[in-house]
Scaffold this motif. Sequence first.
Motif, PDB file in Angstrom:
ATOM      1  N   MET A   1       0.834  -1.221   0.066  1.00  0.00           N
ATOM      2  CA  MET A   1      -0.082  -0.044  -0.098  1.00  0.00           C
ATOM      3  C   MET A   1       1.028   1.206   0.041  1.00  0.00           C
ATOM      4  O   MET A   1       0.670   2.271  -0.813  1.00  0.00           O
ATOM      5  N   ALA A   2       1.905   1.231   1.108  1.00  0.00           N
ATOM      6  CA  ALA A   2       2.748   2.361   0.840  1.00  0.00           C
ATOM      7  C   ALA A   2       3.553   2.485  -0.347  1.00  0.00           C
ATOM      8  O   ALA A   2       3.569   3.634  -0.843  1.00  0.00           O
ATOM      9  N   TYR A   3       3.827   1.644  -1.176  1.00  0.00           N
ATOM     10  CA  TYR A   3       4.703   1.820  -2.458  1.00  0.00           C
ATOM     11  C   TYR A   3       3.550   2.004  -3.428  1.00  0.00           C
ATOM     12  O   TYR A   3       4.106   2.846  -4.132  1.00  0.00           O
ATOM     13  N   ALA A   4       2.519   1.613  -3.583  1.00  0.00           N
ATOM     14  CA  ALA A   4       1.213   2.101  -4.429  1.00  0.00           C
ATOM     15  C   ALA A   4       1.107   3.459  -4.241  1.00  0.00           C
ATOM     16  O   ALA A   4       0.728   4.210  -5.340  1.00  0.00           O
ATOM     17  N   ARG A   5       1.162   4.166  -3.002  1.00  0.00           N
ATOM     18  CA  ARG A   5       0.783   5.423  -2.732  1.00  0.00           C
ATOM     19  C   ARG A   5       1.991   6.202  -3.268  1.00  0.00           C
ATOM     20  O   ARG A   5       1.924   7.620  -3.694  1.00  0.00           O
ATOM     21  N   ARG A   7       4.632   5.524  -5.693  1.00  0.00           N
ATOM     22  CA  ARG A   7       5.230   5.093  -6.918  1.00  0.00           C
ATOM     23  C   ARG A   7       4.228   5.895  -7.998  1.00  0.00           C
ATOM     24  O   ARG A   7       3.032   5.681  -8.195  1.00  0.00           O
ATOM     25  N   ALA A   8       4.904   6.787  -8.715  1.00  0.00           N
ATOM     26  CA  ALA A   8       3.948   7.364  -9.896  1.00  0.00           C
ATOM     27  C   ALA A   8       4.263   6.812 -11.215  1.00  0.00           C
ATOM     28  O   ALA A   8       5.537   6.880 -11.513  1.00  0.00           O
ATOM     29  N   GLN A   9       3.215   6.495 -11.830  1.00  0.00           N
ATOM     30  CA  GLN A   9       3.701   5.843 -13.049  1.00  0.00           C
ATOM     31  C   GLN A   9       2.441   5.834 -13.868  1.00  0.00           C
ATOM     32  O   GLN A   9       1.140   5.326 -13.317  1.00  0.00           O
ATOM     33  N   GLY A  10       2.160   6.325 -15.099  1.00  0.00           N
ATOM     34  CA  GLY A  10       1.211   6.213 -15.888  1.00  0.00           C
ATOM     35  C   GLY A  10       0.074   7.346 -15.679  1.00  0.00           C
ATOM     36  O   GLY A  10       0.274   7.828 -14.685  1.00  0.00           O
ATOM     37  N   THR A  11      -0.729   7.354 -16.562  1.00  0.00           N
ATOM     38  CA  THR A  11      -2.203   8.341 -16.173  1.00  0.00           C
ATOM     39  C   THR A  11      -3.206   7.596 -15.715  1.00  0.00           C
ATOM     40  O   THR A  11      -3.366   6.228 -16.195  1.00  0.00           O
ATOM     41  N   GLU A  12      -4.118   8.220 -15.307  1.00  0.00           N
ATOM     42  CA  GLU A  12      -5.243   7.561 -14.688  1.00  0.00           C
ATOM     43  C   GLU A  12      -6.259   7.289 -15.889  1.00  0.00           C
ATOM     44  O   GLU A  12      -6.595   8.169 -16.736  1.00  0.00           O
ATOM     45  N   LEU A  13      -6.803   6.259 -15.977  1.00  0.00           N
ATOM     46  CA  LEU A  13      -7.836   5.798 -16.852  1.00  0.00           C
ATOM     47  C   LEU A  13      -9.107   6.746 -16.600  1.00  0.00           C
ATOM     48  O   LEU A  13      -9.817   6.977 -15.697  1.00  0.00           O
ATOM     49  N   GLY A  14      -9.284   7.304 -17.800  1.00  0.00           N
ATOM     50  CA  GLY A  14     -10.539   8.253 -17.958  1.00  0.00           C
ATOM     51  C   GLY A  14     -10.570   9.661 -17.449  1.00  0.00           C
ATOM     52  O   GLY A  14     -11.567  10.594 -17.573  1.00  0.00           O
ATOM     53  N   SER A  15      -9.355   9.874 -17.284  1.00  0.00           N
ATOM     54  CA  SER A  15      -8.889  11.397 -16.815  1.00  0.00           C
ATOM     55  C   SER A  15      -8.522  12.011 -18.199  1.00  0.00           C
ATOM     56  O   SER A  15      -7.593  11.597 -18.783  1.00  0.00           O
ATOM     57  N   ARG A  25      -4.117   4.605  -8.082  1.00  0.00           N
ATOM     58  CA  ARG A  25      -5.198   5.306  -8.733  1.00  0.00           C
ATOM     59  C   ARG A  25      -5.211   4.523  -9.871  1.00  0.00           C
ATOM     60  O   ARG A  25      -6.488   4.511 -10.417  1.00  0.00           O
ATOM     61  N   HIS A  26      -4.544   3.433 -10.209  1.00  0.00           N
ATOM     62  CA  HIS A  26      -4.929   2.526 -11.363  1.00  0.00           C
ATOM     63  C   HIS A  26      -5.893   1.221 -10.682  1.00  0.00           C
ATOM     64  O   HIS A  26      -5.687   0.868  -9.718  1.00  0.00           O
ATOM     65  N   THR A  27      -7.013   1.240 -11.644  1.00  0.00           N
ATOM     66  CA  THR A  27      -8.251   0.088 -11.206  1.00  0.00           C
ATOM     67  C   THR A  27      -7.350  -1.224 -10.936  1.00  0.00           C
ATOM     68  O   THR A  27      -7.810  -1.880  -9.729  1.00  0.00           O
ATOM     69  N   ASP A  28      -6.585  -1.916 -11.429  1.00  0.00           N
ATOM     70  CA  ASP A  28      -5.729  -3.159 -11.288  1.00  0.00           C
ATOM     71  C   ASP A  28      -4.993  -3.104  -9.873  1.00  0.00           C
ATOM     72  O   ASP A  28      -5.152  -4.202  -9.192  1.00  0.00           O
ATOM     73  N   ILE A  29      -4.318  -2.251  -9.742  1.00  0.00           N
ATOM     74  CA  ILE A  29      -3.812  -2.161  -8.503  1.00  0.00           C
ATOM     75  C   ILE A  29      -4.636  -2.120  -7.318  1.00  0.00           C
ATOM     76  O   ILE A  29      -4.637  -2.824  -6.312  1.00  0.00           O
ATOM     77  N   ARG A  30      -5.700  -1.484  -7.406  1.00  0.00           N
ATOM     78  CA  ARG A  30      -6.834  -1.206  -6.458  1.00  0.00           C
ATOM     79  C   ARG A  30      -7.162  -2.446  -6.214  1.00  0.00           C
ATOM     80  O   ARG A  30      -7.450  -3.121  -5.136  1.00  0.00           O
ATOM     81  N   GLN A  97       3.774  -8.532  -7.845  1.00  0.00           N
ATOM     82  CA  GLN A  97       3.200  -7.724  -8.829  1.00  0.00           C
ATOM     83  C   GLN A  97       3.061  -6.352  -8.728  1.00  0.00           C
ATOM     84  O   GLN A  97       3.198  -5.265  -9.686  1.00  0.00           O
ATOM     85  N   ILE A  98       2.719  -5.684  -7.760  1.00  0.00           N
ATOM     86  CA  ILE A  98       2.278  -4.426  -7.297  1.00  0.00           C
ATOM     87  C   ILE A  98       3.753  -3.765  -7.424  1.00  0.00           C
ATOM     88  O   ILE A  98       3.651  -2.476  -7.849  1.00  0.00           O
ATOM     89  N   HIS A  99       4.562  -4.217  -6.991  1.00  0.00           N
ATOM     90  CA  HIS A  99       6.023  -3.605  -7.168  1.00  0.00           C
ATOM     91  C   HIS A  99       6.488  -3.525  -8.487  1.00  0.00           C
ATOM     92  O   HIS A  99       7.750  -2.881  -8.612  1.00  0.00           O
TER      93      HIS A  99
END
Length: 202
Positions: A1-5, A7-15, A25-30, A97-99
Amino acid sequence: MAYARSRAQGTELGSAKRDKVAILRHTDIRRMLMSMKSRIEAMRALACSGALAMDQAEAHPDSQQRARQQAFVDLMTPVVKAWSTENAIDIASLGVQIHGGMGFIEQTGAAQHLREARITTSYEGTTGIQANDLVSRKVARDKGQAIGALLQPIRQAAHRLPRDNKVLEPIGSALVQGADALRGAAIGQKRTPSRFGSTLQF
């Protein structure tokens, strides 16, 4: 969770914005994080219910209650061991995988968690041995009485959920279906004598 918060990578889908966002912010990570969280909480709850039953089997003043709790402990011990250790491997794998590529770098610790989770299925006697113990000794030995006792509160909980609630009603329905599936797996589709000489009764 801390890493996912962090780590910045990619743009948010639909934004409409094209700024890089935290991977949280990515659906698959959540999805992966919620899968990890929900299964860990379920495993802890199951292990705690087994621990409580062990205490009651040893110290409850009512001898019949002690016997019922011991039957629950006997039935659920291979389940707690096998289900929890198999889940641990999958959960730790999701952590890697999240990392992403960093998951294999020792600095993150994710790979170490996966290695340690992998050995637990062997430490606990291997999943196959636990399954054999559950089916041949714990289910057949008492002709399904322990599973029958386990199914009762599950069905009661399902029926207590309000039918008109759009969130809880599907959960109750799934609980009933799960209880039916467990009963069917334990006794089969037909009530035929088992090799132990009797039909499992519920």
